[in-house]
Scaffold this active site. Structure first.
Site, PDB file in Angstrom:
ATOM      1  CE1 TYR A 159      -1.956  22.525  -1.229  1.00 23.74           C
ATOM      2  CE2 TYR A 159      -1.789  24.617  -1.515  1.00 23.74           C
ATOM      3  CZ  TYR A 159      -1.555  23.443  -0.579  1.00 23.74           C
ATOM      4  OH  TYR A 159      -1.308  23.333   0.662  1.00 23.74           O
ATOM      5  CD  GLU A 237      -3.102  33.211   1.564  1.00 22.51           C
ATOM      6  OE1 GLU A 237      -4.017  33.319   2.219  1.00 22.51           O
ATOM      7  OE2 GLU A 237      -2.216  31.579   1.824  1.00 22.51           O
ATOM      8  CD  GLU A 340      -5.106  29.130   6.573  1.00 25.97           C
ATOM      9  OE1 GLU A 340      -4.381  29.553   6.462  1.00 25.97           O
ATOM     10  OE2 GLU A 340      -6.201  28.876   5.365  1.00 25.97           O
TER      11      GLU A 340
HETATM   12  O1  KDG Z   1       1.697  24.062   4.498  1.00 24.09           O
HETATM   13  C1  KDG Z   1       1.453  24.261   3.920  1.00 24.09           C
HETATM   14  C2  KDG Z   1       0.616  25.181   4.023  1.00 24.09           C
HETATM   15  O2  KDG Z   1      -0.053  25.179   4.925  1.00 24.09           O
HETATM   16  C3  KDG Z   1      -0.538  26.051   3.374  1.00 24.09           C
HETATM   17  O3  KDG Z   1       0.111  25.378   1.244  1.00 24.09           O
HETATM   18  C4  KDG Z   1      -1.811  25.867   3.712  1.00 24.09           C
HETATM   19  O4  KDG Z   1      -1.492  28.342   1.216  1.00 24.09           O
HETATM   20  C5  KDG Z   1      -2.512  27.882   3.152  1.00 24.09           C
HETATM   21  C6  KDG Z   1      -3.131  28.354   3.471  1.00 24.09           C
HETATM   22  O5  KDG Z   1      -3.014  29.410   2.843  1.00 24.09           O
HETATM   23  O6  KDG Z   1      -3.165  27.696   4.829  1.00 24.09           O
HETATM   24 MG    MG Z   2      -1.917  30.483   1.642  1.00 21.31          MG
END
Ligand code: KDG
Ligand code: MG
Length: 403
Positions: A159, A237, A340
């Site tokens: 992912y 994170e 972000e």
């Molecule tokens: O909806 C969940 C996503 O926004 C997330 O999995 C993305 O981890 C993520 C991030 O740090 O942007």
């Molecule tokens: Mg995240």
């Protein structure tokens, strides 16, 4: 200034977004983001069936009272669906207040505390060479802070890795979630080597971030944090599942790598212990999922007392309305850390016209009154909702794993 109408628009200009539109008798309209990735229709129903009818006739200027009315008045507090719905109302009312005052929202929040908002982009690759290429692309775009993720060798899917064409890495639409595989030992061996590769190639002049997506136990996270110390991460994170706040005590005993948590938080109660015990360095909660500007500002104020900074979630599954709201708050609060910026793809710009800008690694919300985002409902109607889910994560033996 009475509210005359409140309606929910679900659209998919690139991906699903739920937008609340609030109209007043003066003709001033406000918008809020109510998108909860993979559970969009639950929030749409909460708003349509239980909240919008209560808004009609209320004074749009009474933001705090409306927040308390929806939070305390419902009896059922917190939770992602409730808090996303309340957030959408709250942001729409702040938008109305800004437009009525003729001021950008950040001015109502106390004015700018900085010239721009430091943002981080996402670089990823299916290989280390691919990651390097994407990292260089982000440097060329002007980013000064970059999150790095790469596919774990030996795992079929990881992912957070974009396909070669750009930034979107969520699965395609469908009625069932895609299933990914996970192997903690393989990840723990690979992640430090990946970060070392980026530092060796690009040096220490750019901030590096890395997302663990809640997949480790506290002691595994401690081991990863310790291994990453030489590479001076901006943050690690979501190292462990975020609901177990006391687990972060163990992590803290083992590493000085800064820790950021919060994209699944809904309220101040999700991070009270994390903040007051100084177990984290950055709160990554979002305006959309944490009760709007009114509540997120309270979270950041608590964090300020304990030397914890903000680092708001800004993934592409939060709409441009949420991005704008975050940027106004980021510009105003004293303890801002980083924001972000994943960006949006597809035909989203037909539907959301934004005033925010990016230059040289920093963003600014712009000076249009309110949020500075115009929402085109006719364009939204051309992009209907498509079922789409976040992936489910399984270990090699088939057990469902945290994420
Ligand atoms: O909806 C969940 C996503 O926004 C997330 O999995 C993305 O981890 C993520 C991030 O740090 O942007
Ligand atoms: Mg995240």
């Amino acid at each position: 200034m009475k509210i005359t109408d409140a309606r929910v628009v679900v659209s998919s200009p690139g991906r699903n977004y739920v937008t609340l539109v609030v109209e007043t008798e003066d003709g001033v309209t406000g918008i809020g983001d109510a998108t909860l990735n993979g559970r969009e229709l639950a929030v749409a129903s909460y708003l349509r069936d239980h909240v919008c009818p209560l808004l009609v006739g209320r004074d749009a200027r009474r933001i705090e009272d409306t927040w308390q009315y929806l939070y305390k008045g419902a009896y059922w507090r917190r939770g992602p669906v409730t808090m996303t719905a309340i957030a959408a109302v709250d942001v729409a009312l702040w938008d109305i207040k800004g437009k009525a005052a003729g001021m950008p929202l950040y001015q109502l929040l106390g004015g700018a505390s900085r010239e721009g908002v430091l943002v981080y982009g996402h670089a990823s690759g299916t290989s280390l060479d691919g990651l390097s290429e994407d990292f260089q692309r982000h440097l060329d775009l002007g980013y000064r802070a970059i999150r790095v993720q790469a596919a774990v060798p030996g795992l079929e899917k990881t992912y957070g890795i974009a396909p070669a064409d750009g930034r979107v890495y969520e699965p395609a639409s469908g009625n069932r979630p895609q299933e990914d595989t996970w192997d903690t030992p393989a990840y723990l061996d690979f992640a430090p080597a990946m970060i070392a590769h980026v530092r060796e190639q690009f040096g220490y002049g750019v901030h590096l971030l890395h997302d663990v997506h809640h997949r480790l136990t506290p002691i595994e996270a401690g081991r990863l944090g310790a291994a990453l110390e030489p590479y001076r991460l901006f943050w690690m994170e979501d190292p462990t599942p975020a609901e177990d706040q006391s687990a972060f005590r163990i992590l803290r005993q083992h590493t000085t790598t800064p820790v950021a948590v919060g994209e699944v938080f809904n309220s101040i109660w999700d991070c009270q212990q994390l903040i007051t015990e100084r177990l984290i360095d950055y709160v990554r909660a979002s305006v959309s999922h944490t009760g709007g500007i009114t509540h997120l500002r309270r979270v950041f104020s608590l964090a300020e007392l304990y030397g914890v900074r903000s680092g708001s979630h800004g993934a592409g599954d939060l709409s441009p309305v949420a991005m704008a709201a975050a940027l106004h708050l980021d510009l105003a609060i004293p303890n801002f850390g980083i924001q972000e910026h994943m960006g949006h793809t597809g035909p989203y710009a037909e539907v959301f016209r934004t005033s925010y800008s990016f230059s040289d690694g920093y963003m600014h919300p712009g000076d249009a009154p309110g949020l500075g985002v115009e929402f085109d409902e006719e364009a939204a109607a051309r992009h209907p909702y498509e079922p789409r889910y976040l992936p489910v994560n399984r270990r090699l033996d088939g057990t469902v794993h945290d994420w």
